[in-house]
Write a protein that holds these residues in place. Structure first.
Motif, short mmCIF file in Angstrom:
data_model
loop_
_atom_site.label_atom_id
_atom_site.label_comp_id
_atom_site.label_asym_id
_atom_site.label_seq_id
_atom_site.Cartn_x
_atom_site.Cartn_y
_atom_site.Cartn_z
N ALA A 376 0.83 -1.21 0.00
CA ALA A 376 0.00 0.00 0.00
C ALA A 376 0.86 1.25 0.00
CB ALA A 376 -0.93 -0.01 1.22
N GLY A 377 1.93 1.24 0.81
CA GLY A 377 2.84 2.38 0.84
C GLY A 377 3.57 2.56 -0.48
N ALA A 378 3.90 1.45 -1.13
CA ALA A 378 4.59 1.54 -2.42
C ALA A 378 3.66 2.11 -3.50
CB ALA A 378 5.09 0.17 -2.84
N VAL A 379 2.38 1.72 -3.47
CA VAL A 379 1.42 2.28 -4.42
C VAL A 379 1.27 3.78 -4.20
CG1 VAL A 379 -1.02 2.31 -5.06
CG2 VAL A 379 0.16 0.13 -4.78
N LEU A 380 1.17 4.20 -2.94
CA LEU A 380 1.06 5.62 -2.64
C LEU A 380 2.29 6.39 -3.11
CD1 LEU A 380 -0.42 5.32 0.96
CD2 LEU A 380 -1.59 6.29 -1.02
N THR A 381 3.46 5.81 -2.90
CA THR A 381 4.71 6.47 -3.29
C THR A 381 4.81 6.60 -4.81
OG1 THR A 381 5.85 5.67 -1.30
CG2 THR A 381 7.24 6.29 -3.17
#
Length: 394
Positions: A376-381
């Motif tokens: 999820a954090g990678a998608v946001l980044t």
């Protein structure tokens, strides 16, 4: 004397465009009237920016909406989520999880690629092939940005990965293969930092600008968010709390091993050993999944599991106290397999024990971003990077 400056017309247009695009991204399709109400911009300004954004292919009319007024229905405008596509990776020693998503962050395809042992000579190539096949299967021919979460230190100056342990060779080979993808930006980030971003944006710390995520899994780490910014430190090592010296370990950590540090108290193997010492079932393999199962078993055991949970909470609080007296974050979020399994029950126990170690008032919360926090954090980044490019964001 300070000279007042006003925005140039082109700067004002760019600011208005970004404002409208972000509203369409966050709230979904909107009418021109709704955009005027949300932005406070005039009718001609909104009409101008919608015309401009349609010409660039970032916004399109997706329907009409009847309003309680005479005249034609209002057009509904939406962000063209297919304008760019992204991918995200969660890289572990035993394999990778990946997702392909659109500009709005909606998952279009997912895949899991297990890797046995140290990996085969073509492991990196096979993973990239899986990524491209997954993308093509979703109708995606080009990836604008790929964000990768991996264990280790990511040097803020070079963006390169430096291992603090014995990471498999295929990790570096995978990154090299991704960097060879044509016309694709690759962003590398420590996996715990990505989980911290997920908790900040969509998880347990959405109402906090300052907090620390403690990742409790196979090993331990932390993501530090201060005043809304992720902090990495000089060498990218902020949050390497596995090396934190704490009482109760077999010795002291070294530059080559965190076994004598906080890792030795709350890493997955230590959690499983503690569970067995309290007469609770725990797989001798001692991996993150086994630790998660041991904590869940303790919670299900009722009163019989409480001594284990109390001792585990005290161990976690020892490390948290070391972080809190230096950073004073006011909030600690427990993530990773162990933190996720313990939930609010373990978080409450840690908070009460931490209050006895530190004079600084600190709330302890259970992570809410779930098992896919790193992805999820990678998608946001990756999505942030695309918006910087397409929306002209600073």
């Amino acid at each position: 004397m300070t000279t007042a400056r006003t925005a140039t017309p082109s700067t004002a247009r760019a600011i208005n465009d970004r404002l409208a695009l972000n509203l369409l991204l966050e709230q979904g399709p909107l009418t021109a009237t709704e955009l005027r109400d949300l932005t406070g911009l005039s009718r001609p300004t909104v009409a101008d920016l919608l015309d401009r954004l349609q010409r660039t292919g970032l916004v399109a009319v997706v329907g009409e909406r009847g309003e309680q007024r005479r005249g034609p229905n209002a057009r509904v405008y939406a962000l063209v989520a297919s304008r760019a596509h992204i991918a995200a990776f969660d890289v572990r020693s035993g394999g990778v999880s990946l997702v392909v998503a659109d500009l709005a962050g909606r998952a279009l395809a997912t895949a899991e690629v297990p890797v046995e042992g140290g990996g085969a000579p073509d492991t990196a190539g096979a993973i990239v092939a899986t990524l491209l096949e997954s993308a093509r299967g979703a109708g995606v021919e080009r990836l604008h940005t790929v964000a990768v979460g991996a264990p280790g230190l990511v040097d803020p100056a070079t963006g390169r990965l430096h291992s603090t342990g014995n990471l498999p060779r295929w990790h570096a080979e995978l990154l090299a293969a991704l960097w060879e993808l044509p016309d694709t930006e690759v962003i590398l980030e420590n996996e715990v930092n990505l989980a911290g971003r997920a908790e900040y944006r969509v998880g347990a710390a959405r109402d906090r600008d300052t907090f620390v995520l403690m990742w409790l899994g196979h090993s331990v780490g932390a993501a530090v968010i201060l005043d809304g910014r992720l902090r990495r430190g000089f060498s990218g090592g902020t949050g390497e709390i596995c090396f934190l010296p704490v009482p109760g370990t077999v010795g002291l950590p070294s530059a080559d091993s965190c076994e004598g540090g906080f890792h030795g108290l709350v890493g997955s193997a230590a959690v499983c050993e503690l569970a067995r010492a309290h007469g609770l079932p725990a797989d001798p393999a001692g991996d993150a999944g086994a630790a998660e199962a041991a904590v869940r078993a303790a919670l299900a055991a009722g009163a019989r599991g409480e001594p284990f949970l109390d001792e585990l909470a005290e161990r976690i609080a020892l490390g948290a106290a070391g972080v809190c007296v230096v950073l004073d974050p006011g909030c600690v979020v427990l993530g990773g397999e162990t933190g996720r399994a313990g939930g609010a029950e373990l978080a409450g126990r840690v908070e009460r024990r931490l209050a006895g170690f530190s004079p600084l008032r600190t709330e302890v919360r259970a992570g809410a971003a779930g098992g896919g926090a790193v992805l999820a954090g990678a998608v946001l980044t990756a999505g942030d990077a695309v918006r910087r490019d397409l929306f002209g964001e600073p």
